[in-house]
Design a protein around this motif. Structure first.
Motif, PDB file in Angstrom:
ATOM      1  N   PHE B 309       2.379  -0.134  -4.793  1.00  0.00           N
ATOM      2  CA  PHE B 309       3.716   0.438  -3.381  1.00  0.00           C
ATOM      3  C   PHE B 309       3.051   0.695  -2.803  1.00  0.00           C
ATOM      4  O   PHE B 309       3.981   0.711  -1.210  1.00  0.00           O
ATOM      5  CB  PHE B 309       4.918   0.266  -4.511  1.00  0.00           C
ATOM      6  N   ALA B 310       1.949   1.604  -2.331  1.00  0.00           N
ATOM      7  CA  ALA B 310       1.516   2.718  -1.908  1.00  0.00           C
ATOM      8  C   ALA B 310       1.681   1.512  -0.430  1.00  0.00           C
ATOM      9  O   ALA B 310       1.209   1.727   0.718  1.00  0.00           O
ATOM     10  CB  ALA B 310       1.174   3.621  -2.151  1.00  0.00           C
ATOM     11  N   PRO B 311       0.291   0.787  -0.544  1.00  0.00           N
ATOM     12  CA  PRO B 311      -0.230  -0.487   0.927  1.00  0.00           C
ATOM     13  C   PRO B 311       0.916  -1.151   0.871  1.00  0.00           C
ATOM     14  O   PRO B 311       0.851  -1.926   2.523  1.00  0.00           O
ATOM     15  CB  PRO B 311      -1.122  -1.323  -0.642  1.00  0.00           C
ATOM     16  N   LEU B 312       1.445  -1.417  -0.060  1.00  0.00           N
ATOM     17  CA  LEU B 312       2.597  -2.805   0.675  1.00  0.00           C
ATOM     18  C   LEU B 312       3.943  -1.456   1.542  1.00  0.00           C
ATOM     19  O   LEU B 312       4.262  -1.885   2.752  1.00  0.00           O
ATOM     20  CB  LEU B 312       4.378  -2.641  -0.557  1.00  0.00           C
ATOM     21  N   MET B 313       4.108  -0.259   1.204  1.00  0.00           N
ATOM     22  CA  MET B 313       4.352   0.433   2.940  1.00  0.00           C
ATOM     23  C   MET B 313       3.911   0.586   3.814  1.00  0.00           C
ATOM     24  O   MET B 313       4.274   0.207   5.073  1.00  0.00           O
ATOM     25  CB  MET B 313       4.648   2.764   1.610  1.00  0.00           C
TER      26      MET B 313
END
Lengths: 231, 440
Positions: B309-313
């Motif tokens: 989810f960090a890369p999606l953020m």
């Protein structure tokens, strides 16, 4: 007026809202408080705890022993082989003790016949489902004698137990004793094969008196308990 | 229960793909302001470095590498893992000085961003290599500037929105809050454990499990304590701010994300407290393993947040705040593909993970995946509008406030960052190859 990009101007812009500054200050103070007590716990208190593990402590492990014995007397005919079972569950082993070694002594006494020639007696501990160190190099699982001397057999039951005290390096007493707190060793029955071969002078026994032999098997079960001391 | 597969290879693909695509899109977005372009390059290279870091771990876990029979303490992939991690952290340390509110606005300081990142990365990489990564945890303090800069920005613009009715200020607080989650997301899920000060017991267990060496752990513990404490205060500050905002403006997506992390941290803290006996077993008896349910919980929360989810953020920041020109004709198709691809990869990975411990047949999981695909295709327009349509540039907001200096800085000077990171990548690979050959 457009910004000139000076650091002081940028910082004053970021902190230009009084309400925002109050929230920020509260957050920063909270961070400092949290840092101080978690920092103490982690960096100071835990460092002390961990330093106990930095070098392994030295422990001396000594053993107190208690022997349990069983005996069986068998009369074997010439060329007869018989099997004897010693059920170890019949023993009453004290709490905190484990079986370390099983020692077997087979003795026969030649009292019959013309020449009182010693007979050949052989004894073998038979590998079965008794939980023990069957492949240990210190075991003596087979013996044979024709000079009326006792036959000594030995089976190591508990891993590495030889009755001698040991020195171990470990982080705590629990881990130092880990090798000596195993359960499950010495469960089952000791199986022993006895074999008799009657000897007569020049193979001749004119009145046929020496045709059997009384063989005594003494089994000593060495049990041990452990005590530990930091050195 | 089936063996759970690692998310790391998927994370390697997601991070690397997103980083490379962002670089391509940035090169086609020449009309962006200097801070957008520089921030875009920094985020893209941080994504690439994280992608390479996870790729190194993935290769090391393959049966091919295990069959190589490498017995030395460190091998090339471990060197690559640590080196790319340090490079990414170095970018993260300097990033808040540029985005969302540039502290560095003078052309002289902006020009120093590329060489500073390059030199700081290289200096830490080499020093850590020579000290066998004994103190690599210390460099987590590189994330401290993010907290110090982003918290005042978040509260300043939140207060302006709430007290002065400036709705356009939301994009600034949203960007600051999103970046805080991107930087501290993993540690935010440990907020209750940190507040109760029980994280030190986990840290001590790790030290004992790793084998207590003849060196001090204190530098590493300073790093862990700083980052865990700052993350705790960051999530509590964001929760307080979003609660204030939600009371008058209502709940939005960001509010839900904040409370989701807060909830995860609450449950994790209780779970951590419950397993303290197991944690302490290393010190007083012998190290016991954590229960399987505890491991699954962390896999689906902390690990998934960090890896998926960090890369999606970061993608959200790049698109929503117009760091890259997603409206341009030539960028639209690529942006759409990458958004749907990222969402699908993450969704399918989560479904596969669920299948690994839930008694769900592969037929049902395939059907669920088909539903997810259908939803993404059907709502493609809606998803893109949410990401791009409402996008408002941070730089335009700052310009409207007359708080953004427009220095005389050329495109080549901005691109120097990308070039220097390319050179750094080559140096890291060569250095790791040579050093692993020498010490093995």
């Amino acid at each position: 007026m457009s910004s000139n990009g000076d650091l002081t101007e940028v910082m004053s812009n970021i902190t230009s809202n009084n309400a925002g500054n109050k929230f920020t200050i509260v957050s920063f103070i909270a961070a400092l408080i949290l840092l101080s007590y978690t920092g103490y716990d982690t960096v100071i208190y835990r460092t002390d705890v961990i330093s106990d593990f930095a070098e392994d402590n030295q422990y001396r492990i000594t053993f107190s022993t208690m022997n349990e014995t069983m005996q069986s007397v068998q009369t074997l005919q010439d060329d007869e082989t018989t099997n004897i079972q010693f059920d170890l569950s019949d023993l009453s082993i004290s709490d905190g003790y484990s079986i370390g070694i099983i020692e077997v002594v087979i003795t026969s006494e030649e009292e019959e016949g013309v020449s009182v020639q010693c007979d050949s007696v052989a004894g073998d501990i038979i590998e079965n489902d008794l939980t023990a160190q069957w492949n240990d190099t210190s075991n003596d699982l087979s013996g044979q004698d024709s000079s009326c001397q006792p036959i000594y057999l030995k089976l190591r039951v508990y891993p590495n137990y030889d009755g001698e005290s040991v020195t171990v390096f470990s982080t705590n007493e629990y881990q130092a004793l880990q090798n000596w707190s195993q359960t499950g060793w010495g469960l089952g029955a000791l199986s022993l094969d006895l074999d008799l071969d009657v000897n007569s002078p020049l193979g001749f026994d004119p009145i046929g008196q020496d045709s059997d032999e009384e063989i005594t098997v003494d089994v000593t079960v060495v049990t041990f308990s452990v005590s530990i001391q930091e050195t | 229960m089936a063996e759970q597969e690692s998310m790391v290879p998927v994370a390697a693909i997601v991070y690397f793909l997103l980083g490379v695509t962002s670089l391509i899109l940035l090169n086609r977005s020449k009309n962006r302001m200097w801070m957008d372009r520089l921030a875009g390059y920094m985020l893209s290279w941080a994504l690439i470095f994280f992608g390479l870091r996870y790729a190194a771990v993935s290769v090391r876990d393959t049966s091919w590498w295990e069959n190589m029979g490498i017995t030395s303490q460190f091998d090339i992939f471990q060197y690559l893992f640590f080196s790319f991690s340090i490079a990414a952290f170095a970018i993260a340390a300097i990033f808040p000085f540029i985005y969302p509110y540039p502290v560095f606005q003078k052309s002289s300081t902006i020009k120093l961003v590329a060489p500073t990142t390059f030199l700081v990365s290289l200096a830490i990489i080499i020093s850590m290599m020579l000290t066998e990564y004994k103190y690599v945890g210390f460099w987590q303090i590189l994330l401290a500037p993010s907290f110090i800069i982003l918290i005042p920005i978040y509260f300043r613009f939140l207060s302006e929105e709430m007290l002065e009715g400036d709705d356009t200020a939301r994009r600034m607080s949203l960007a600051a809050g999103t970046m805080l989650i991107a930087f501290f997301g993993q540690q935010m899920t440990w907020w209750l454990a940190q507040l109760l000060s029980i994280n030190d017991e986990f840290v001590a267990r790790s030290a004992i499990e790793a084998g207590v060496g003849s060196y001090s752990y204190v530098p590493n513990w300073i790093g862990y304590t700083v980052v865990n404490s700052l993350a705790t205060i960051a999530i509590l500050s964001l929760a307080a701010g979003e609660t204030w905002r939600a009371n008058t403006k209502g709940i939005n997506g960001f509010t839900i994300v904040i409370f989701l992390i807060l909830g995860v941290g609450l449950i994790s803290g209780i779970a951590d407290y419950a397993v303290l006996d197991i944690v302490d077993s290393c010190m007083y008896t012998v190290c016991e393993s954590f229960p399987e349910s505890y491991n699954i919980w962390y896999k689906f929360t902390t690990e998934a947040l960090l890896l998926l989810f960090a890369p999606l953020m970061v993608m959200y920041v790049l698109l929503h705040f117009d760091v890259i020109d997603s409206e341009a004709e030539q960028n639209q198709w690529m942006t759409r593909i990458i958004v749907i691809l990222m969402l699908l990869i993450v969704s399918s990975t989560m479904i596969e993970l669920l299948q690994s411990f839930l008694p769900v047949s592969s037929m049902i999981s395939s059907a669920i995946l088909a539903m997810v695909v259908a939803i993404f295709i059907g709502w493609e327009e809606r998803i893109m509008n949410a990401l791009i349509g409402e996008g408002e540039s941070i730089s335009k907001k700052l310009s409207s406030l007359n708080e953004l200096h427009e220095p005389d800085i050329s495109e080549n000077e901005i691109q120097l960052f990308s070039k220097s990171m390319g050179v750094l990548t080559a140096i890291i690979v060569i250095l790791c190859f040579l050093y692993s050959s020498i010490v093995s």
